[in-house]
Motif scaffolding. Structure first.
Motif, PDB file in Angstrom:
ATOM      1  N   GLY A 250      65.926  53.304  35.975  1.00  0.00           N
ATOM      2  CA  GLY A 250      64.890  52.545  36.604  1.00  0.00           C
ATOM      3  C   GLY A 250      64.066  53.293  35.250  1.00  0.00           C
ATOM      4  O   GLY A 250      64.152  53.084  33.946  1.00  0.00           O
ATOM      5  N   ARG A 251      62.386  54.151  35.702  1.00  0.00           N
ATOM      6  CA  ARG A 251      60.525  54.610  34.681  1.00  0.00           C
ATOM      7  C   ARG A 251      61.737  55.729  34.094  1.00  0.00           C
ATOM      8  O   ARG A 251      61.250  55.221  33.470  1.00  0.00           O
ATOM      9  N   GLU A 252      62.056  57.078  34.448  1.00  0.00           N
ATOM     10  CA  GLU A 252      62.888  57.942  33.334  1.00  0.00           C
ATOM     11  C   GLU A 252      63.406  57.406  32.174  1.00  0.00           C
ATOM     12  O   GLU A 252      63.421  57.899  31.666  1.00  0.00           O
ATOM     13  N   ALA A 253      64.322  56.600  32.660  1.00  0.00           N
ATOM     14  CA  ALA A 253      65.116  57.320  31.631  1.00  0.00           C
ATOM     15  C   ALA A 253      65.291  56.039  30.797  1.00  0.00           C
ATOM     16  O   ALA A 253      65.373  57.381  28.932  1.00  0.00           O
ATOM     17  N   PRO A 254      63.878  55.489  30.167  1.00  0.00           N
ATOM     18  CA  PRO A 254      63.868  55.233  28.905  1.00  0.00           C
ATOM     19  C   PRO A 254      63.454  56.306  28.144  1.00  0.00           C
ATOM     20  O   PRO A 254      63.754  56.503  26.463  1.00  0.00           O
ATOM     21  N   ALA A 255      62.260  57.339  27.896  1.00  0.00           N
ATOM     22  CA  ALA A 255      61.553  58.781  27.295  1.00  0.00           C
ATOM     23  C   ALA A 255      62.046  59.142  27.399  1.00  0.00           C
ATOM     24  O   ALA A 255      62.646  60.105  26.385  1.00  0.00           O
TER      25      ALA A 255
ATOM     26  N   TYR B 194      69.003  55.259  20.019  1.00  0.00           N
ATOM     27  CA  TYR B 194      67.683  54.704  20.438  1.00  0.00           C
ATOM     28  C   TYR B 194      68.090  52.743  20.835  1.00  0.00           C
ATOM     29  O   TYR B 194      67.400  52.422  21.445  1.00  0.00           O
ATOM     30  N   LEU B 195      69.703  52.203  20.391  1.00  0.00           N
ATOM     31  CA  LEU B 195      70.203  51.877  21.152  1.00  0.00           C
ATOM     32  C   LEU B 195      70.087  51.779  22.794  1.00  0.00           C
ATOM     33  O   LEU B 195      69.249  50.898  23.238  1.00  0.00           O
ATOM     34  N   ASP B 196      70.879  52.845  23.141  1.00  0.00           N
ATOM     35  CA  ASP B 196      70.706  52.870  24.689  1.00  0.00           C
ATOM     36  C   ASP B 196      69.509  53.235  24.769  1.00  0.00           C
ATOM     37  O   ASP B 196      69.164  52.821  26.463  1.00  0.00           O
ATOM     38  N   ALA B 197      68.102  53.755  24.380  1.00  0.00           N
ATOM     39  CA  ALA B 197      66.964  53.426  24.370  1.00  0.00           C
ATOM     40  C   ALA B 197      66.491  52.254  24.981  1.00  0.00           C
ATOM     41  O   ALA B 197      65.420  51.964  26.043  1.00  0.00           O
ATOM     42  N   TRP B 198      66.721  51.293  24.040  1.00  0.00           N
ATOM     43  CA  TRP B 198      65.797  49.951  24.025  1.00  0.00           C
ATOM     44  C   TRP B 198      67.480  49.096  25.312  1.00  0.00           C
ATOM     45  O   TRP B 198      65.944  48.879  25.409  1.00  0.00           O
TER      46      TRP B 198
END
Length: 930
Positions: free
Chosen positions: A465-470, A491-495
Motif C-alpha cells: 500500500g501507501r508506505e512501500a513506494p517511498a 527502482y524497478l521494485d519501487a515503480w
C-alpha cells in the motif's frame, strides 16, 4: 497397554454419534471431513481413538503432528502416505514424481503444490478403492506448513472416495490452519458429567467443595480432571485442608499438565528418561531409528519398562506417547546437554543418503556454539530442502545457519539470504526478525543498504500500500553509490509498488515521483539488460509519454519473450512486462507475456507469484472472448489461493462479472474491491473497480452511470492502465451528450496510441468514428473492424461491430445495420456477454429484425463445477485428465458427471455435444494445458 488407549468419553455422546455417522457415510461410498478443535486435554485424542476402534472394515492410518517438525516440509504428509505409498504406481507420472520428490526418494525441482495435492488425493482414493480409508491426524497445530496446506487442499476436494479425514487441532491455532473445513469445537464436560468422572476415578472421600472447585478451575477439561487430582494429598481431597497450586485458575492448562507429566517423568530411572528424550527429539516415530540411537548412547531395551508401567510411553512397531504433552514434557525435562546428546545420537543413526535434511537438522540442534561446518552444511542443505518443500523449508535451514555463524559479515550474508527466503515464502514476521540480526552485524554500508531494501520489500509484500513506494525509493537512492545494478533493480521494485499505490501513496511515493527519480538515476554500467530496459521504458512512459517510451519498452518486451531472463526474474517482474506490453497496445505480446509468466510460476512451484500471473492472464483471455476459459482459470486461481492462504481480490473475477453483464453479481464485488483498496492504500484497485463498472454499464446501455465510473477510474490513477479506460470514457461521454469530455478523452487516447499496433490503432479509429460524421465516421468504423479483426481480441471486435451497427441504424440504413448487429449479437451470445448481447438484440429489433430474447441456457441448471466438468468431458477429456486439471479425484469427476447426466436428461458423454454445443472459439479446456 490397552488401558493407555481407553478413551475417556464421558459426556461425549453427541460427538460419538457424529463420528458414527461419518463412518457410515464413508462405508457408503462417500467421503467425510471433520476438524475437531479444542484446548489441550479436552478429549480430542480420545475421540480419534474412539473413531479408530469403531472403524471396522476400514483401513485406519494414524499420525500426529510433532512440534519439532514444524519447519521440516512434508514430514507429516510423508508419515500419512507411507502406509499406502504402494498405490502410487497407479497414479499419472507427474503425480508420482511429485510425491517422490516431496518425500525425498527422487531428485528434481520443487514439486508443484497443486500436482502434489492431486497426487495425495489420488493416493487416498486408490487406497480407499480396496476398502474405506480412515485418516486420523492428531495435534494438527504442529503439522509442518507444507503438509497442512496439502491436507487442507485434499480435504476440500474429498467427495466420492470413501475416505474419512479426521483432524484434531489444539485451540487457539493459526487462523488459516485447515480453515474452511467442516469443524466442531469440543468444550469441557458439563458439571454433571465432570462429577461423574471424578467419582469414577478418585477412590475414597472427595469433599464436595473441593470437587466443585476442581470442576470450576479446570472448566470441565477431562484430562485435567483425571490427572490433576493425583497431585493432591488425601487431606486436600478430603477437605481442602492444604494450599496447592492446583487451586489457581487454569488459564495455562496445557502448561500445567506438561508440568505434571514432567514431574512424573523425572521420577523414572535415568536411562528411561534418556530413552524418552531421544524418542521425543525424533518426530518420525521410527522405532528402528530410536533403538539405533539408544544403542549409541548405551541405553538398553529394558529401559522402556518403567515408562510402560507408568502408562506414559511404549515402543512397538512405532513409538507412542500417551499424550502429546508427554512428549513435550520428556523433552522439556532434560537439560540442554542431554538434549544435545540425544540429537547427536539421532544424527548418527540417521542415514545421510536417504534423509540428509533431518540428519543435518539434528546436527544443528546438537551444536553447542557457533559451528561453521554445520552452518555451511545447513546452507548447502537448504537448497535440497527447497526442492522438497519450497522456500519455507529453505528459510528454516537458513535461519538456523544464521544462529550457528560466528563471523559478523558471513552472519549478515546468511541473515539476508534467510530474510529473502522468508519474504518469498510469505513469512513476513520471520523475515523482519532475521533482518534485525543482519542489521546488528552489518559490516559495511552495502550490507546495511540491503537490509533496508529487504525491509522495504517485506513492507510492500505485507501491505502493498501507501508506505512501500517511498521506502523502496529511499533504498534505491542509498544504493546508487554502493551497487548501481542493485539500485536500478530497487527502482524497478519501487515503480511497481508506486503503480499499485499511486494516488494513495505517501508523499514522495507517487508514480510520478518514483519515475522522475528513476530517470535521474545513474545508467547501467554495462549493456542494458532486460530489467534496465524495462525500468527506463516505464519511467519514460510516465515522464515523457508513450511516444518517447515505446522504443525502449518494445526492446524490453522482446528481450523477455526471447527468454533472456531467469525464471526468478520472470517471477519478480512478469507483471511489469505485461504492463509494458499493454502500454504498447500490443495484444499478442500481452497474451504471450502473461502466459509465459504463468508458465514460469507453475514450473517453479511459486504459488504466490502464480496468483498474480493468473490474474493478469485471465484478463487477457477475457478480452479474447473466451469467458468459459477465464472461469476455469479462475478456478485454478482460487485453488492456488486456498493452498497459499492468499487473500487478494481477483481483477479477473471483476472483469468476468462486468462483461457477463450481471449487475446483481457485480455490484457487491466492485464495492468490496473499492473498500479493500482504500483500506490498503491501493489506487490501482479503485481504478480496476471503476473501470469494470464502466464496462458493465456501457454493456447494459446505462451510459450516465458508465460515464461517472470511467471518470473516477481516470482520476484515480496516473499509470498505464488509465489509457485503457479511455475508450469506455469516450463511448459513455458520447452517448451521454458530454462532448467536451469525449473530445478530451480522445485527445489523450491519441497520444497514448502513437505508433501502436492493430489493437491501439483500431481502438483509436473506433473512438474517432463515434465523434465523427458521414463518410469520415464510416471509414473510421471500417478501419476499426479491419484492424481489430486482425487481433485475437474478439470482445473488442464485437463491440466495434455493435457501435457501427448502431450508427448505421441511426443513419437510417437498417439493412446495412442488421449485418453488423447480427454478427455482434452472435459473438456476444457465444461468448456469454449477456449485457452486450441484450444491447445488440434491442438494436436489431429497432431495425425491424425479429429475434427472440435469449433464454436461459440448460447449463444454468448445473452448478459451476458441474458445468466446468461437463464442458471438459464434452471436449474429449478423460476423468483422470479432468481431475488433474480441476484438482479433484477421478471418482469425484464420475460422481459429478452422473449428476450432470441426470440434470441434462442424457445418458452418455457423446450426448454432451448436443447439450453443450461448442462455440466458434478454442475449447476452454485447452487453456489449462499452458
Amino acid at each position: 497397554m490397552a488401558d493407555l488407549r481407553k478413551p475417556a468419553l464421558t459426556g461425549r455422546a453427541q460427538e460419538r454419534l457424529a463420528l458414527e455417522r461419518l463412518l457410515d457415510t464413508v462405508r457408503g461410498g462417500r467421503s467425510g471431513v471433520l476438524v475437531i478443535r479444542g484446548e489441550a486435554g479436552v478429549g480430542k485424542t480420545a475421540l480419534l481413538r474412539y473413531c479408530a476402534s469403531r472403524a471396522t472394515g476400514c483401513h485406519v492410518v494414524q499420525i500426529a503432528g510433532v512440534q519439532s517438525e514444524l519447519e521440516l516440509p512434508f514430514a507429516a504428509l510423508q508419515q500419512l502416505c507411507v502406509p499406502m505409498i504402494g498405490q502410487a504406481a497407479t497414479l499419472p507420472e507427474p503425480q508420482q514424481h511429485a510425491l517422490a520428490v516431496a518425500f525425498g526418494s527422487a531428485a528434481g525441482p520443487a514439486p508443484d503444490r497443486l500436482v502434489l495435492g492431486l497426487g495425495v488425493l489420488g493416493l487416498l482414493a486408490e487406497s480407499a478403492a480396496e476398502r474405506p480409508l480412515v485418516c486420523l491426524i492428531d495435534d494438527a497445530q504442529w503439522l509442518d506448513e507444507a503438509s497442512s496446506q496439502i491436507l487442507a487442499f485434499v480435504g476440500r476436494r474429498l467427495l466420492a472416495e470413501s475416505v474419512l479425514l479426521l483432524c484434531a487441532i489444539r485451540e487457539p491455532a493459526d487462523e488459516w490452519l485447515l480453515a474452511d473445513l467442516p469443524d466442531i469445537t469440543i468444550e469441557g464436560l458439563s458439571d454433571a458429567d465432570a462429577r461423574a468422572l471424578l467419582a469414577a476415578t478418585i477412590p475414597g472421600k472427595l469433599d464436595e467443595q473441593v470437587r466443585d472447585r476442581l470442576i470450576s478451575e479446570t472448566r470441565g477439561n477431562p484430562l485435567a480432571l483425571l490427572e490433576l487430582p493425583t497431585r493432591m494429598s488425601r487431606a486436600e481431597l478430603a477437605g481442602g485442608f492444604a494450599v496447592h497450586s492446583t487451586t489457581r485458575r487454569f488459564d495455562g492448562l496445557d502448561e500445567q499438565l506438561e508440568d505434571h507429566y514432567m514431574r512424573r517423568i523425572q521420577a523414572l530411572p535415568a536411562q528411561t528418561q534418556q530413552l524418552m528424550l531421544v524418542a521425543a527429539a525424533d518426530p518420525t516415530g521410527d522405532a528402528a531409528l530410536l533403538w539405533r540411537a539408544a544403542q549409541t548412547l548405551g541405553i538398553p531395551s529394558e529401559a522402556m519398562a518403567p515408562a510402560v508401567a507408568a502408562r506414559l510411553f511404549e515402543v512397538g512397531s512405532r513409538v507412542q506417547f500417551r499424550h502429546p504433552l508427554v512428549r513435550s514434557a520428556a523433552y522439556a525435562a532434560a537439560t540442554s546437554e542431554q538434549r544435545r546428546a540425544a540429537h547427536m545420537a539421532l544424527a548418527a543413526a540417521t542415514d545421510p543418503e536417504t534423509d540428509r535434511e533431518r540428519r543435518v537438522w539434528h546436527l544443528a540442534a546438537a551444536a553447542t556454539c557457533p559451528d561453521e561446518e554445520v552452518a555451511c552444511e545447513l546452507e548447502r542443505t537448504a537448497e535440497k530442502a527447497q526442492v522438497r518443500g519450497g522456500l519455507p523449508a529453505a528459510a528454516a535451514f537458513l535461519h538456523r545457519a544464521v544462529a550457528l555463524t560466528a563471523d559478523p559479515a558471513q552472519r549478515t550474508e546468511r541473515a539476508l539470504a534467510a530474510a529473502h527466503a522468508s519474504l518469498h515464502a510469505g513469512s513476513f514476521d520471520a523475515a523482519l526478525s532475521v533482518l534485525a540480526t543482519a542489521e546488528a552485524h552489518a559490516a559495511d554500508d552495502l550490507q546495511r543498504a540491503r537490509v533496508n531494501l529487504l525491509r522495504g520489500q517485506v513492507d510492500r509484500a505485507a501491505s502493498s500500500g501507501r508506505e512501500a513506494p517511498a521506502a523502496l525509493l529511499r533504498s534505491a537512492e542509498r544504493l546508487e553509490t554502493l551497487d548501481i545494478g542493485l539500485a536500478r533493480e530497487t527502482y524497478l521494485d519501487a515503480w511497481g509498488a508506486a503503480h499499485v499505490a499511486d494516488s494513495a501513496a505517501q508523499p514522495g511515493g507517487r508514480l510520478l515521483d518514483v519515475s522522475a527519480a528513476a530517470r535521474s538515476a545513474p545508467p547501467a554500467q554495462h549493456d542494458p539488460q532486460p530489467g534496465d530496459l524495462l525500468l527506463d521504458g516505464l519511467a519514460a512512459l510516465v515522464i515523457e509519454g508513450h511516444g518517447s517510451a515505446a522504443p525502449t519498452l518494445r526492446r524490453a518486451v522482446d528481450a523477455f519473450l526471447r527468454d533472456e531472463l531467469s525464471a526468478d526474474q520472470w517471477l519478480h517482474w512478469g507483471v511489469l512486462v505485461s504492463i509494458a506490453a499493454l502500454a504498447l497496445w500490443d495484444s499478442d505480446s500481452w497474451a504471450k507475456v502473461s502466459a509465459r509468466h504463468a508458465e514460469h510460476a507453475r514450473a517453479s512451484g511459486a504459488l504466490a507469484p502464480l496468483v498474480g500471473a493468473l490474474n493478469m492472464h485471465r484478463v487477457t483471455v477475457i478480452r479474447h472472448g473466451d469467458l468459459e476459459a477465464a472461469a476455469l482459470l479462475g478456478m485454478e486461481e482460487d485453488i492456488v489461493k486456498e493452498v497459499t492462504g492468499t487473500r487478494r481480490a481477483s481483477y479477473g473475477a471483476l472483469f468476468l462479472a462486468a462483461y457477463r453483464g450481471r449487475p446483481a453479481e457485480s455490484a457487491p464485488l466492485f464495492a468490496a474491491i473499492v473498500s479493500d483498496a482504500t483500506a490498503r492504500g491501493e489506487g490501482l484497485g479503485s481504478l480496476m473497480a471503476h473501470w469494470a463498472t464502466a464496462v458493465l454499464h456501457n454493456g447494459l446501455g446505462h451510459y450516465k452511470e458508465a460515464l461517472v465510473a470511467a471518470e473516477k477510474a481516470v482520476d484515480d490513477h496516473d499509470g498505464p492502465f488509465t489509457a485503457l479506460v479511455l475508450p469506455e470514457l469516450v463511448e459513455s461521454a458520447v452517448r451521454s451528450g458530454a462532448a467536451a469530455t469525449a473530445d478530451e478523452a480522445l485527445e489523450q487516447l491519441a497520444s497514448s496510441t502513437v505508433a501502436a499496433a492493430d489493437w491501439g490503432a483500431g481502438t483509436l479509429a473506433q473512438c474517432r468514428a463515434m465523434l465523427g460524421e458521414g463518410v469520415v465516421a464510416e471509414a473510421r468504423y471500417a478501419e476499426a473492424i479491419e484492424r481489430l479483426g486482425r487481433t485475437r481480441l474478439r470482445l473488442d471486435l464485437a463491440r466495434a461491430q455493435l457501435l457501427y451497427g448502431e450508427w448505421l441504424r441511426r443513419e437510417g440504413r437498417r439493412v446495412d445495420a442488421r449485418t453488423q448487429l447480427r454478427s455482434a449479437h452472435a459473438m456476444f451470445v457465444e461468448m456469454g456477454t449477456d449485457g452486450f448481447a441484450e444491447r445488440a438484440r434491442r438494436e436489431l429489433l429497432a431495425t425491424g429484425e425479429k429475434i427472440r430474447k435469449r433464454q436461459a441456457d440448460i447449463p444454468n441448471e448445473l452448478t459451476p463445477q458441474e458445468e466446468y466438468i461437463a464442458r471438459l468431458a464434452r471436449d474429449g477429456h478423460t476423468n483422470n485428465e479432468i481431475g488433474a486439471q480441476l484438482f479433484i479425484s477421478d471418482r469425484t469427476v464420475e460422481w459429478h458427471l452422473r449428476k450432470v447426466f441426470d440434470k441434462l436428461e442424457i445418458t452418455s458423454r457423446k450426448d454432451l455435444r448436443n447439450a453443450l454445443p461448442i462455440g466458434g472459439h478454442t475449447p476452454a479446456s485447452q487453456l489449462l494445458q499452458t
